[in-house]
Design a protein around this motif. Structure first.
Motif, short mmCIF file in Angstrom:
data_model
loop_
_atom_site.label_atom_id
_atom_site.label_comp_id
_atom_site.label_asym_id
_atom_site.label_seq_id
_atom_site.Cartn_x
_atom_site.Cartn_y
_atom_site.Cartn_z
N UNK A 262 0.79 -1.22 -0.15
CA UNK A 262 0.20 -0.08 0.03
C UNK A 262 0.85 1.21 -0.08
N UNK A 263 2.00 1.37 0.76
CA UNK A 263 2.77 2.62 0.79
C UNK A 263 3.48 2.67 -0.60
N UNK A 264 4.09 1.62 -1.13
CA UNK A 264 4.64 1.78 -2.23
C UNK A 264 3.68 2.30 -3.49
N UNK A 265 2.49 1.78 -3.34
CA UNK A 265 1.64 2.26 -4.20
C UNK A 265 1.22 3.51 -4.41
N UNK A 266 1.21 4.03 -2.89
CA UNK A 266 0.59 5.58 -2.78
C UNK A 266 1.96 6.37 -3.28
N UNK A 267 3.17 5.95 -2.89
CA UNK A 267 4.41 6.76 -3.18
C UNK A 267 4.28 6.98 -4.68
N UNK A 268 4.03 5.86 -5.46
CA UNK A 268 4.22 5.65 -6.95
C UNK A 268 3.43 6.79 -7.52
N UNK A 269 1.96 6.79 -6.87
CA UNK A 269 0.92 7.64 -7.46
C UNK A 269 0.98 9.09 -7.26
N UNK A 270 1.90 9.34 -6.01
CA UNK A 270 1.78 10.99 -5.40
C UNK A 270 3.05 11.51 -5.58
N UNK A 271 4.14 10.90 -5.82
CA UNK A 271 5.32 11.50 -5.59
C UNK A 271 5.57 12.57 -6.75
N UNK A 272 4.87 12.61 -8.03
CA UNK A 272 5.14 13.23 -8.98
C UNK A 272 4.26 14.66 -8.91
N UNK A 273 3.21 14.70 -7.90
CA UNK A 273 2.29 15.86 -7.81
C UNK A 273 2.68 16.62 -6.90
#
Length: 518
Positions: free
Chosen positions: A271-282
């Motif tokens: 879950x943490x990896x998924x969140x980081x992948x989806x939100x680090x660029x915004x």
């Protein structure tokens, strides 16, 4: 106050680690069961604490003046000595004291009154020590222990070089018990004992006031004598209070808790990896993503131990033999002298037979006579038609410098290397074991290599001499299952009724025909 302290012990063979930063403490009067699967390092641990092996790292400390007794089956017994001589050696320190006492008495006629007073005091102290240590009833103690382990059946005046492997081990065990050390170290002591003598040893250990460490795969025996378990697994040594059954309950619970925690953590990591992948660029969520990444980086990740290969035995079956597998006609077995009355035995297709009876009465000799490896004293053995025999010897006598791969490949040259490795892995051996020399393996691992050769050869009659010696609990259960599933016939020697009961169709009591019981 601990009798033995082991700190930060690490050891391995080549690139194969056995222990990693292991610590252990033995207190006075503790009765410890040292358990673990074949190859986890139980015998290596015993060799390190007795100083036979130097550890790679760590410290072993014994408290001062501790007498340690170790059942070492490789001890050399001196030629020309009788069983009685060897057993009396347990009291050598008392015989030395008696000699000193007699020398002091001899001096008394030539000294002045003051010196005489001193000598009388010294001799009085020595006599007290001799009396308190039962010196004057040594013969009775020797005979009592010899009777308990069945050595009186062999004869205490028999020379030790004439003994079988099992009888020799009984002598070493009896001598060790008579020494009554502060700590007993016993590595599979029941391997060469028969049922009634296992019962005697059980009672002895239950009443033993000093400490002992016991390695045994005989769970009923282990449960009856110990109050603490030390479990070896994955280079660790963990302590559990209670017997083996208590250990299994706690061990299974801990295993399930660890697996549940692992699954939960893996889900959280995902879950943490998924969140980081989806939100680090915004831009709006970058800080939250960085916070989650920091949490990931700091996380203490739970790791599950790699699953060890479980043994899987499946005996290859040859064509169906004739109805009669073998028949003996007035067969008398033995070497220089007869071990049996004339035997008229018959085994038919489909029978699974266990040979029972005390050690040294000729069970192994009978097997080897049937196989034609030993000439009978008189009479003969007739084998039936189309017999394909698979033979498992009790112990391999020759030193073996082959690797496990070479050992199996030499028997099955048509196998590819992949097939050899797969065959050994099916017997519960890891890649590290498979690539090691046979000589450095534990007793249980060596037995698995020999079983590997046996199960890959077609047979319709299995002749097995104590096949469970050294095998761990899991391998023993799998061997029992495989023998039940085997369509061929089985002729088996075993000192473990719980192994062969329900497996065999007949039990032949060899004590009814031996000449060796007095």
């Amino acid at each position: 106050m601990s009798i033995l302290s082991v700190k930060n012990l690490s050891h391995g063979f080549g690139d194969r680690a056995i222990f990693n930063d292991v610590s252990f403490r033995l207190l006075k009067g503790e009765h410890i069961g040292l358990i673990g699967a074949n190859g986890e390092g139980k015998s290596t641990f015993m060799n390190i604490i007795t100083g036979k092996l130097e550890p790679d790292e760590g410290k072993v400390s014994w408290s001062k003046r501790v007498r340690v007794g170790y059942l070492d089956q490789h001890t050399v017994l001196e030629r020309g000595m009788t069983i009685r001589d060897v057993l009396k050696m347990a009291f050598q320190y008392l015989f030395d004291m008696e000699k000193e006492l007699n020398e002091l008495f001899a001096k008394m006629g030539d000294v002045d009154a003051e010196e005489l007073e001193r000598l009388l005091e010294e001799t009085g102290t020595l006599q007290d020590v001799l009396t308190n240590n039962d010196f004057y009833i040594i013969d009775a103690k020797v005979e009592e222990t010899a009777r308990g382990l069945g050595l009186d059946d062999i004869g205490l005046d028999r020379e030790v070089q004439d003994l079988s492997g099992g009888q020799r081990t009984k002598v070493l065990l009896a001598k060790l018990l008579l020494e009554k050390p502060d700590i007993l170290l016993l590595d599979e002591p029941t391997n060469y004992l028969d049922v009634k003598h296992i019962e005697w040893l059980k009672r002895y250990l239950q009443e033993y006031e000093n400490a002992f460490i016991l390695i045994s795969h005989d769970i009923p025996f282990l449960n009856s004598v110990i109050n603490l378990i030390y479990h070896m697994e994955n280079q660790e040594l963990n302590r559990y209070v209670g017997d083996y059954d208590d250990f299994m309950k706690v061990y299974e619970m801990k295993k399930q808790q660890l697996e549940a925690a692992y699954k939960k953590q893996q889900q959280e990591i995902s879950d943490l990896k998924d969140f980081v992948a989806r939100n680090k660029a915004r831009v709006s969520t970058r800080n939250m993503a960085m916070s989650r990444q920091k949490k990931l980086d700091k996380m203490d990740v739970i790791e599950l131990a790699a699953e060890k290969p479980k043994p899987e035995f499946r005996f290859k079956e040859a064509r169906t033999p004739g109805k009669v597998l073998f028949e003996t006609r007035d067969l008398v077995i033995g070497y220089d002298e007869p071990l049996s009355k004339p035997l008229n035995l018959r085994m038919e297709r489909g029978q699974k037979i266990a040979l029972s009876g005390a050690n040294g009465i000729g069970k192994t000799t009978l097997l080897r006579s049937i196989l034609g490896e030993i000439k009978p004293v008189s009479g003969k053995v007739e084998l039936g038609d189309h017999i394909e025999i698979g033979y498992f010897e009790q112990e391999m006598k020759n030193k073996n410098n082959n690797t496990c791969i070479e050992e199996v490949w030499s028997e099955f040259p048509s196998f590819t290397q992949y097939e050899v490795r797969a065959a050994l892995a099916k017997c519960g051996l890891t890649t590290k074991h498979i690539e090691s020399k046979v000589e450095v393996l534990s007793g249980g691992e060596k037995a698995k290599v020999r079983l590997c050769k046996l199960i890959n050869r077609e047979s319709n009659l299995l002749v097995l001499d104590e096949p469970t010696n050294h095998l761990d609990v899991e391998a023993k259960e799998e061997l029992r299952r495989a023998l039940q599933a085997y369509k061929g016939s089985v002729l088996l020697i075993s000192h473990e009724p719980e192994f062969y009961e329900g497996l065999v169709t007949d039990v032949w009591n060899c004590e009814s025909w031996t000449t060796k019981l007095f």
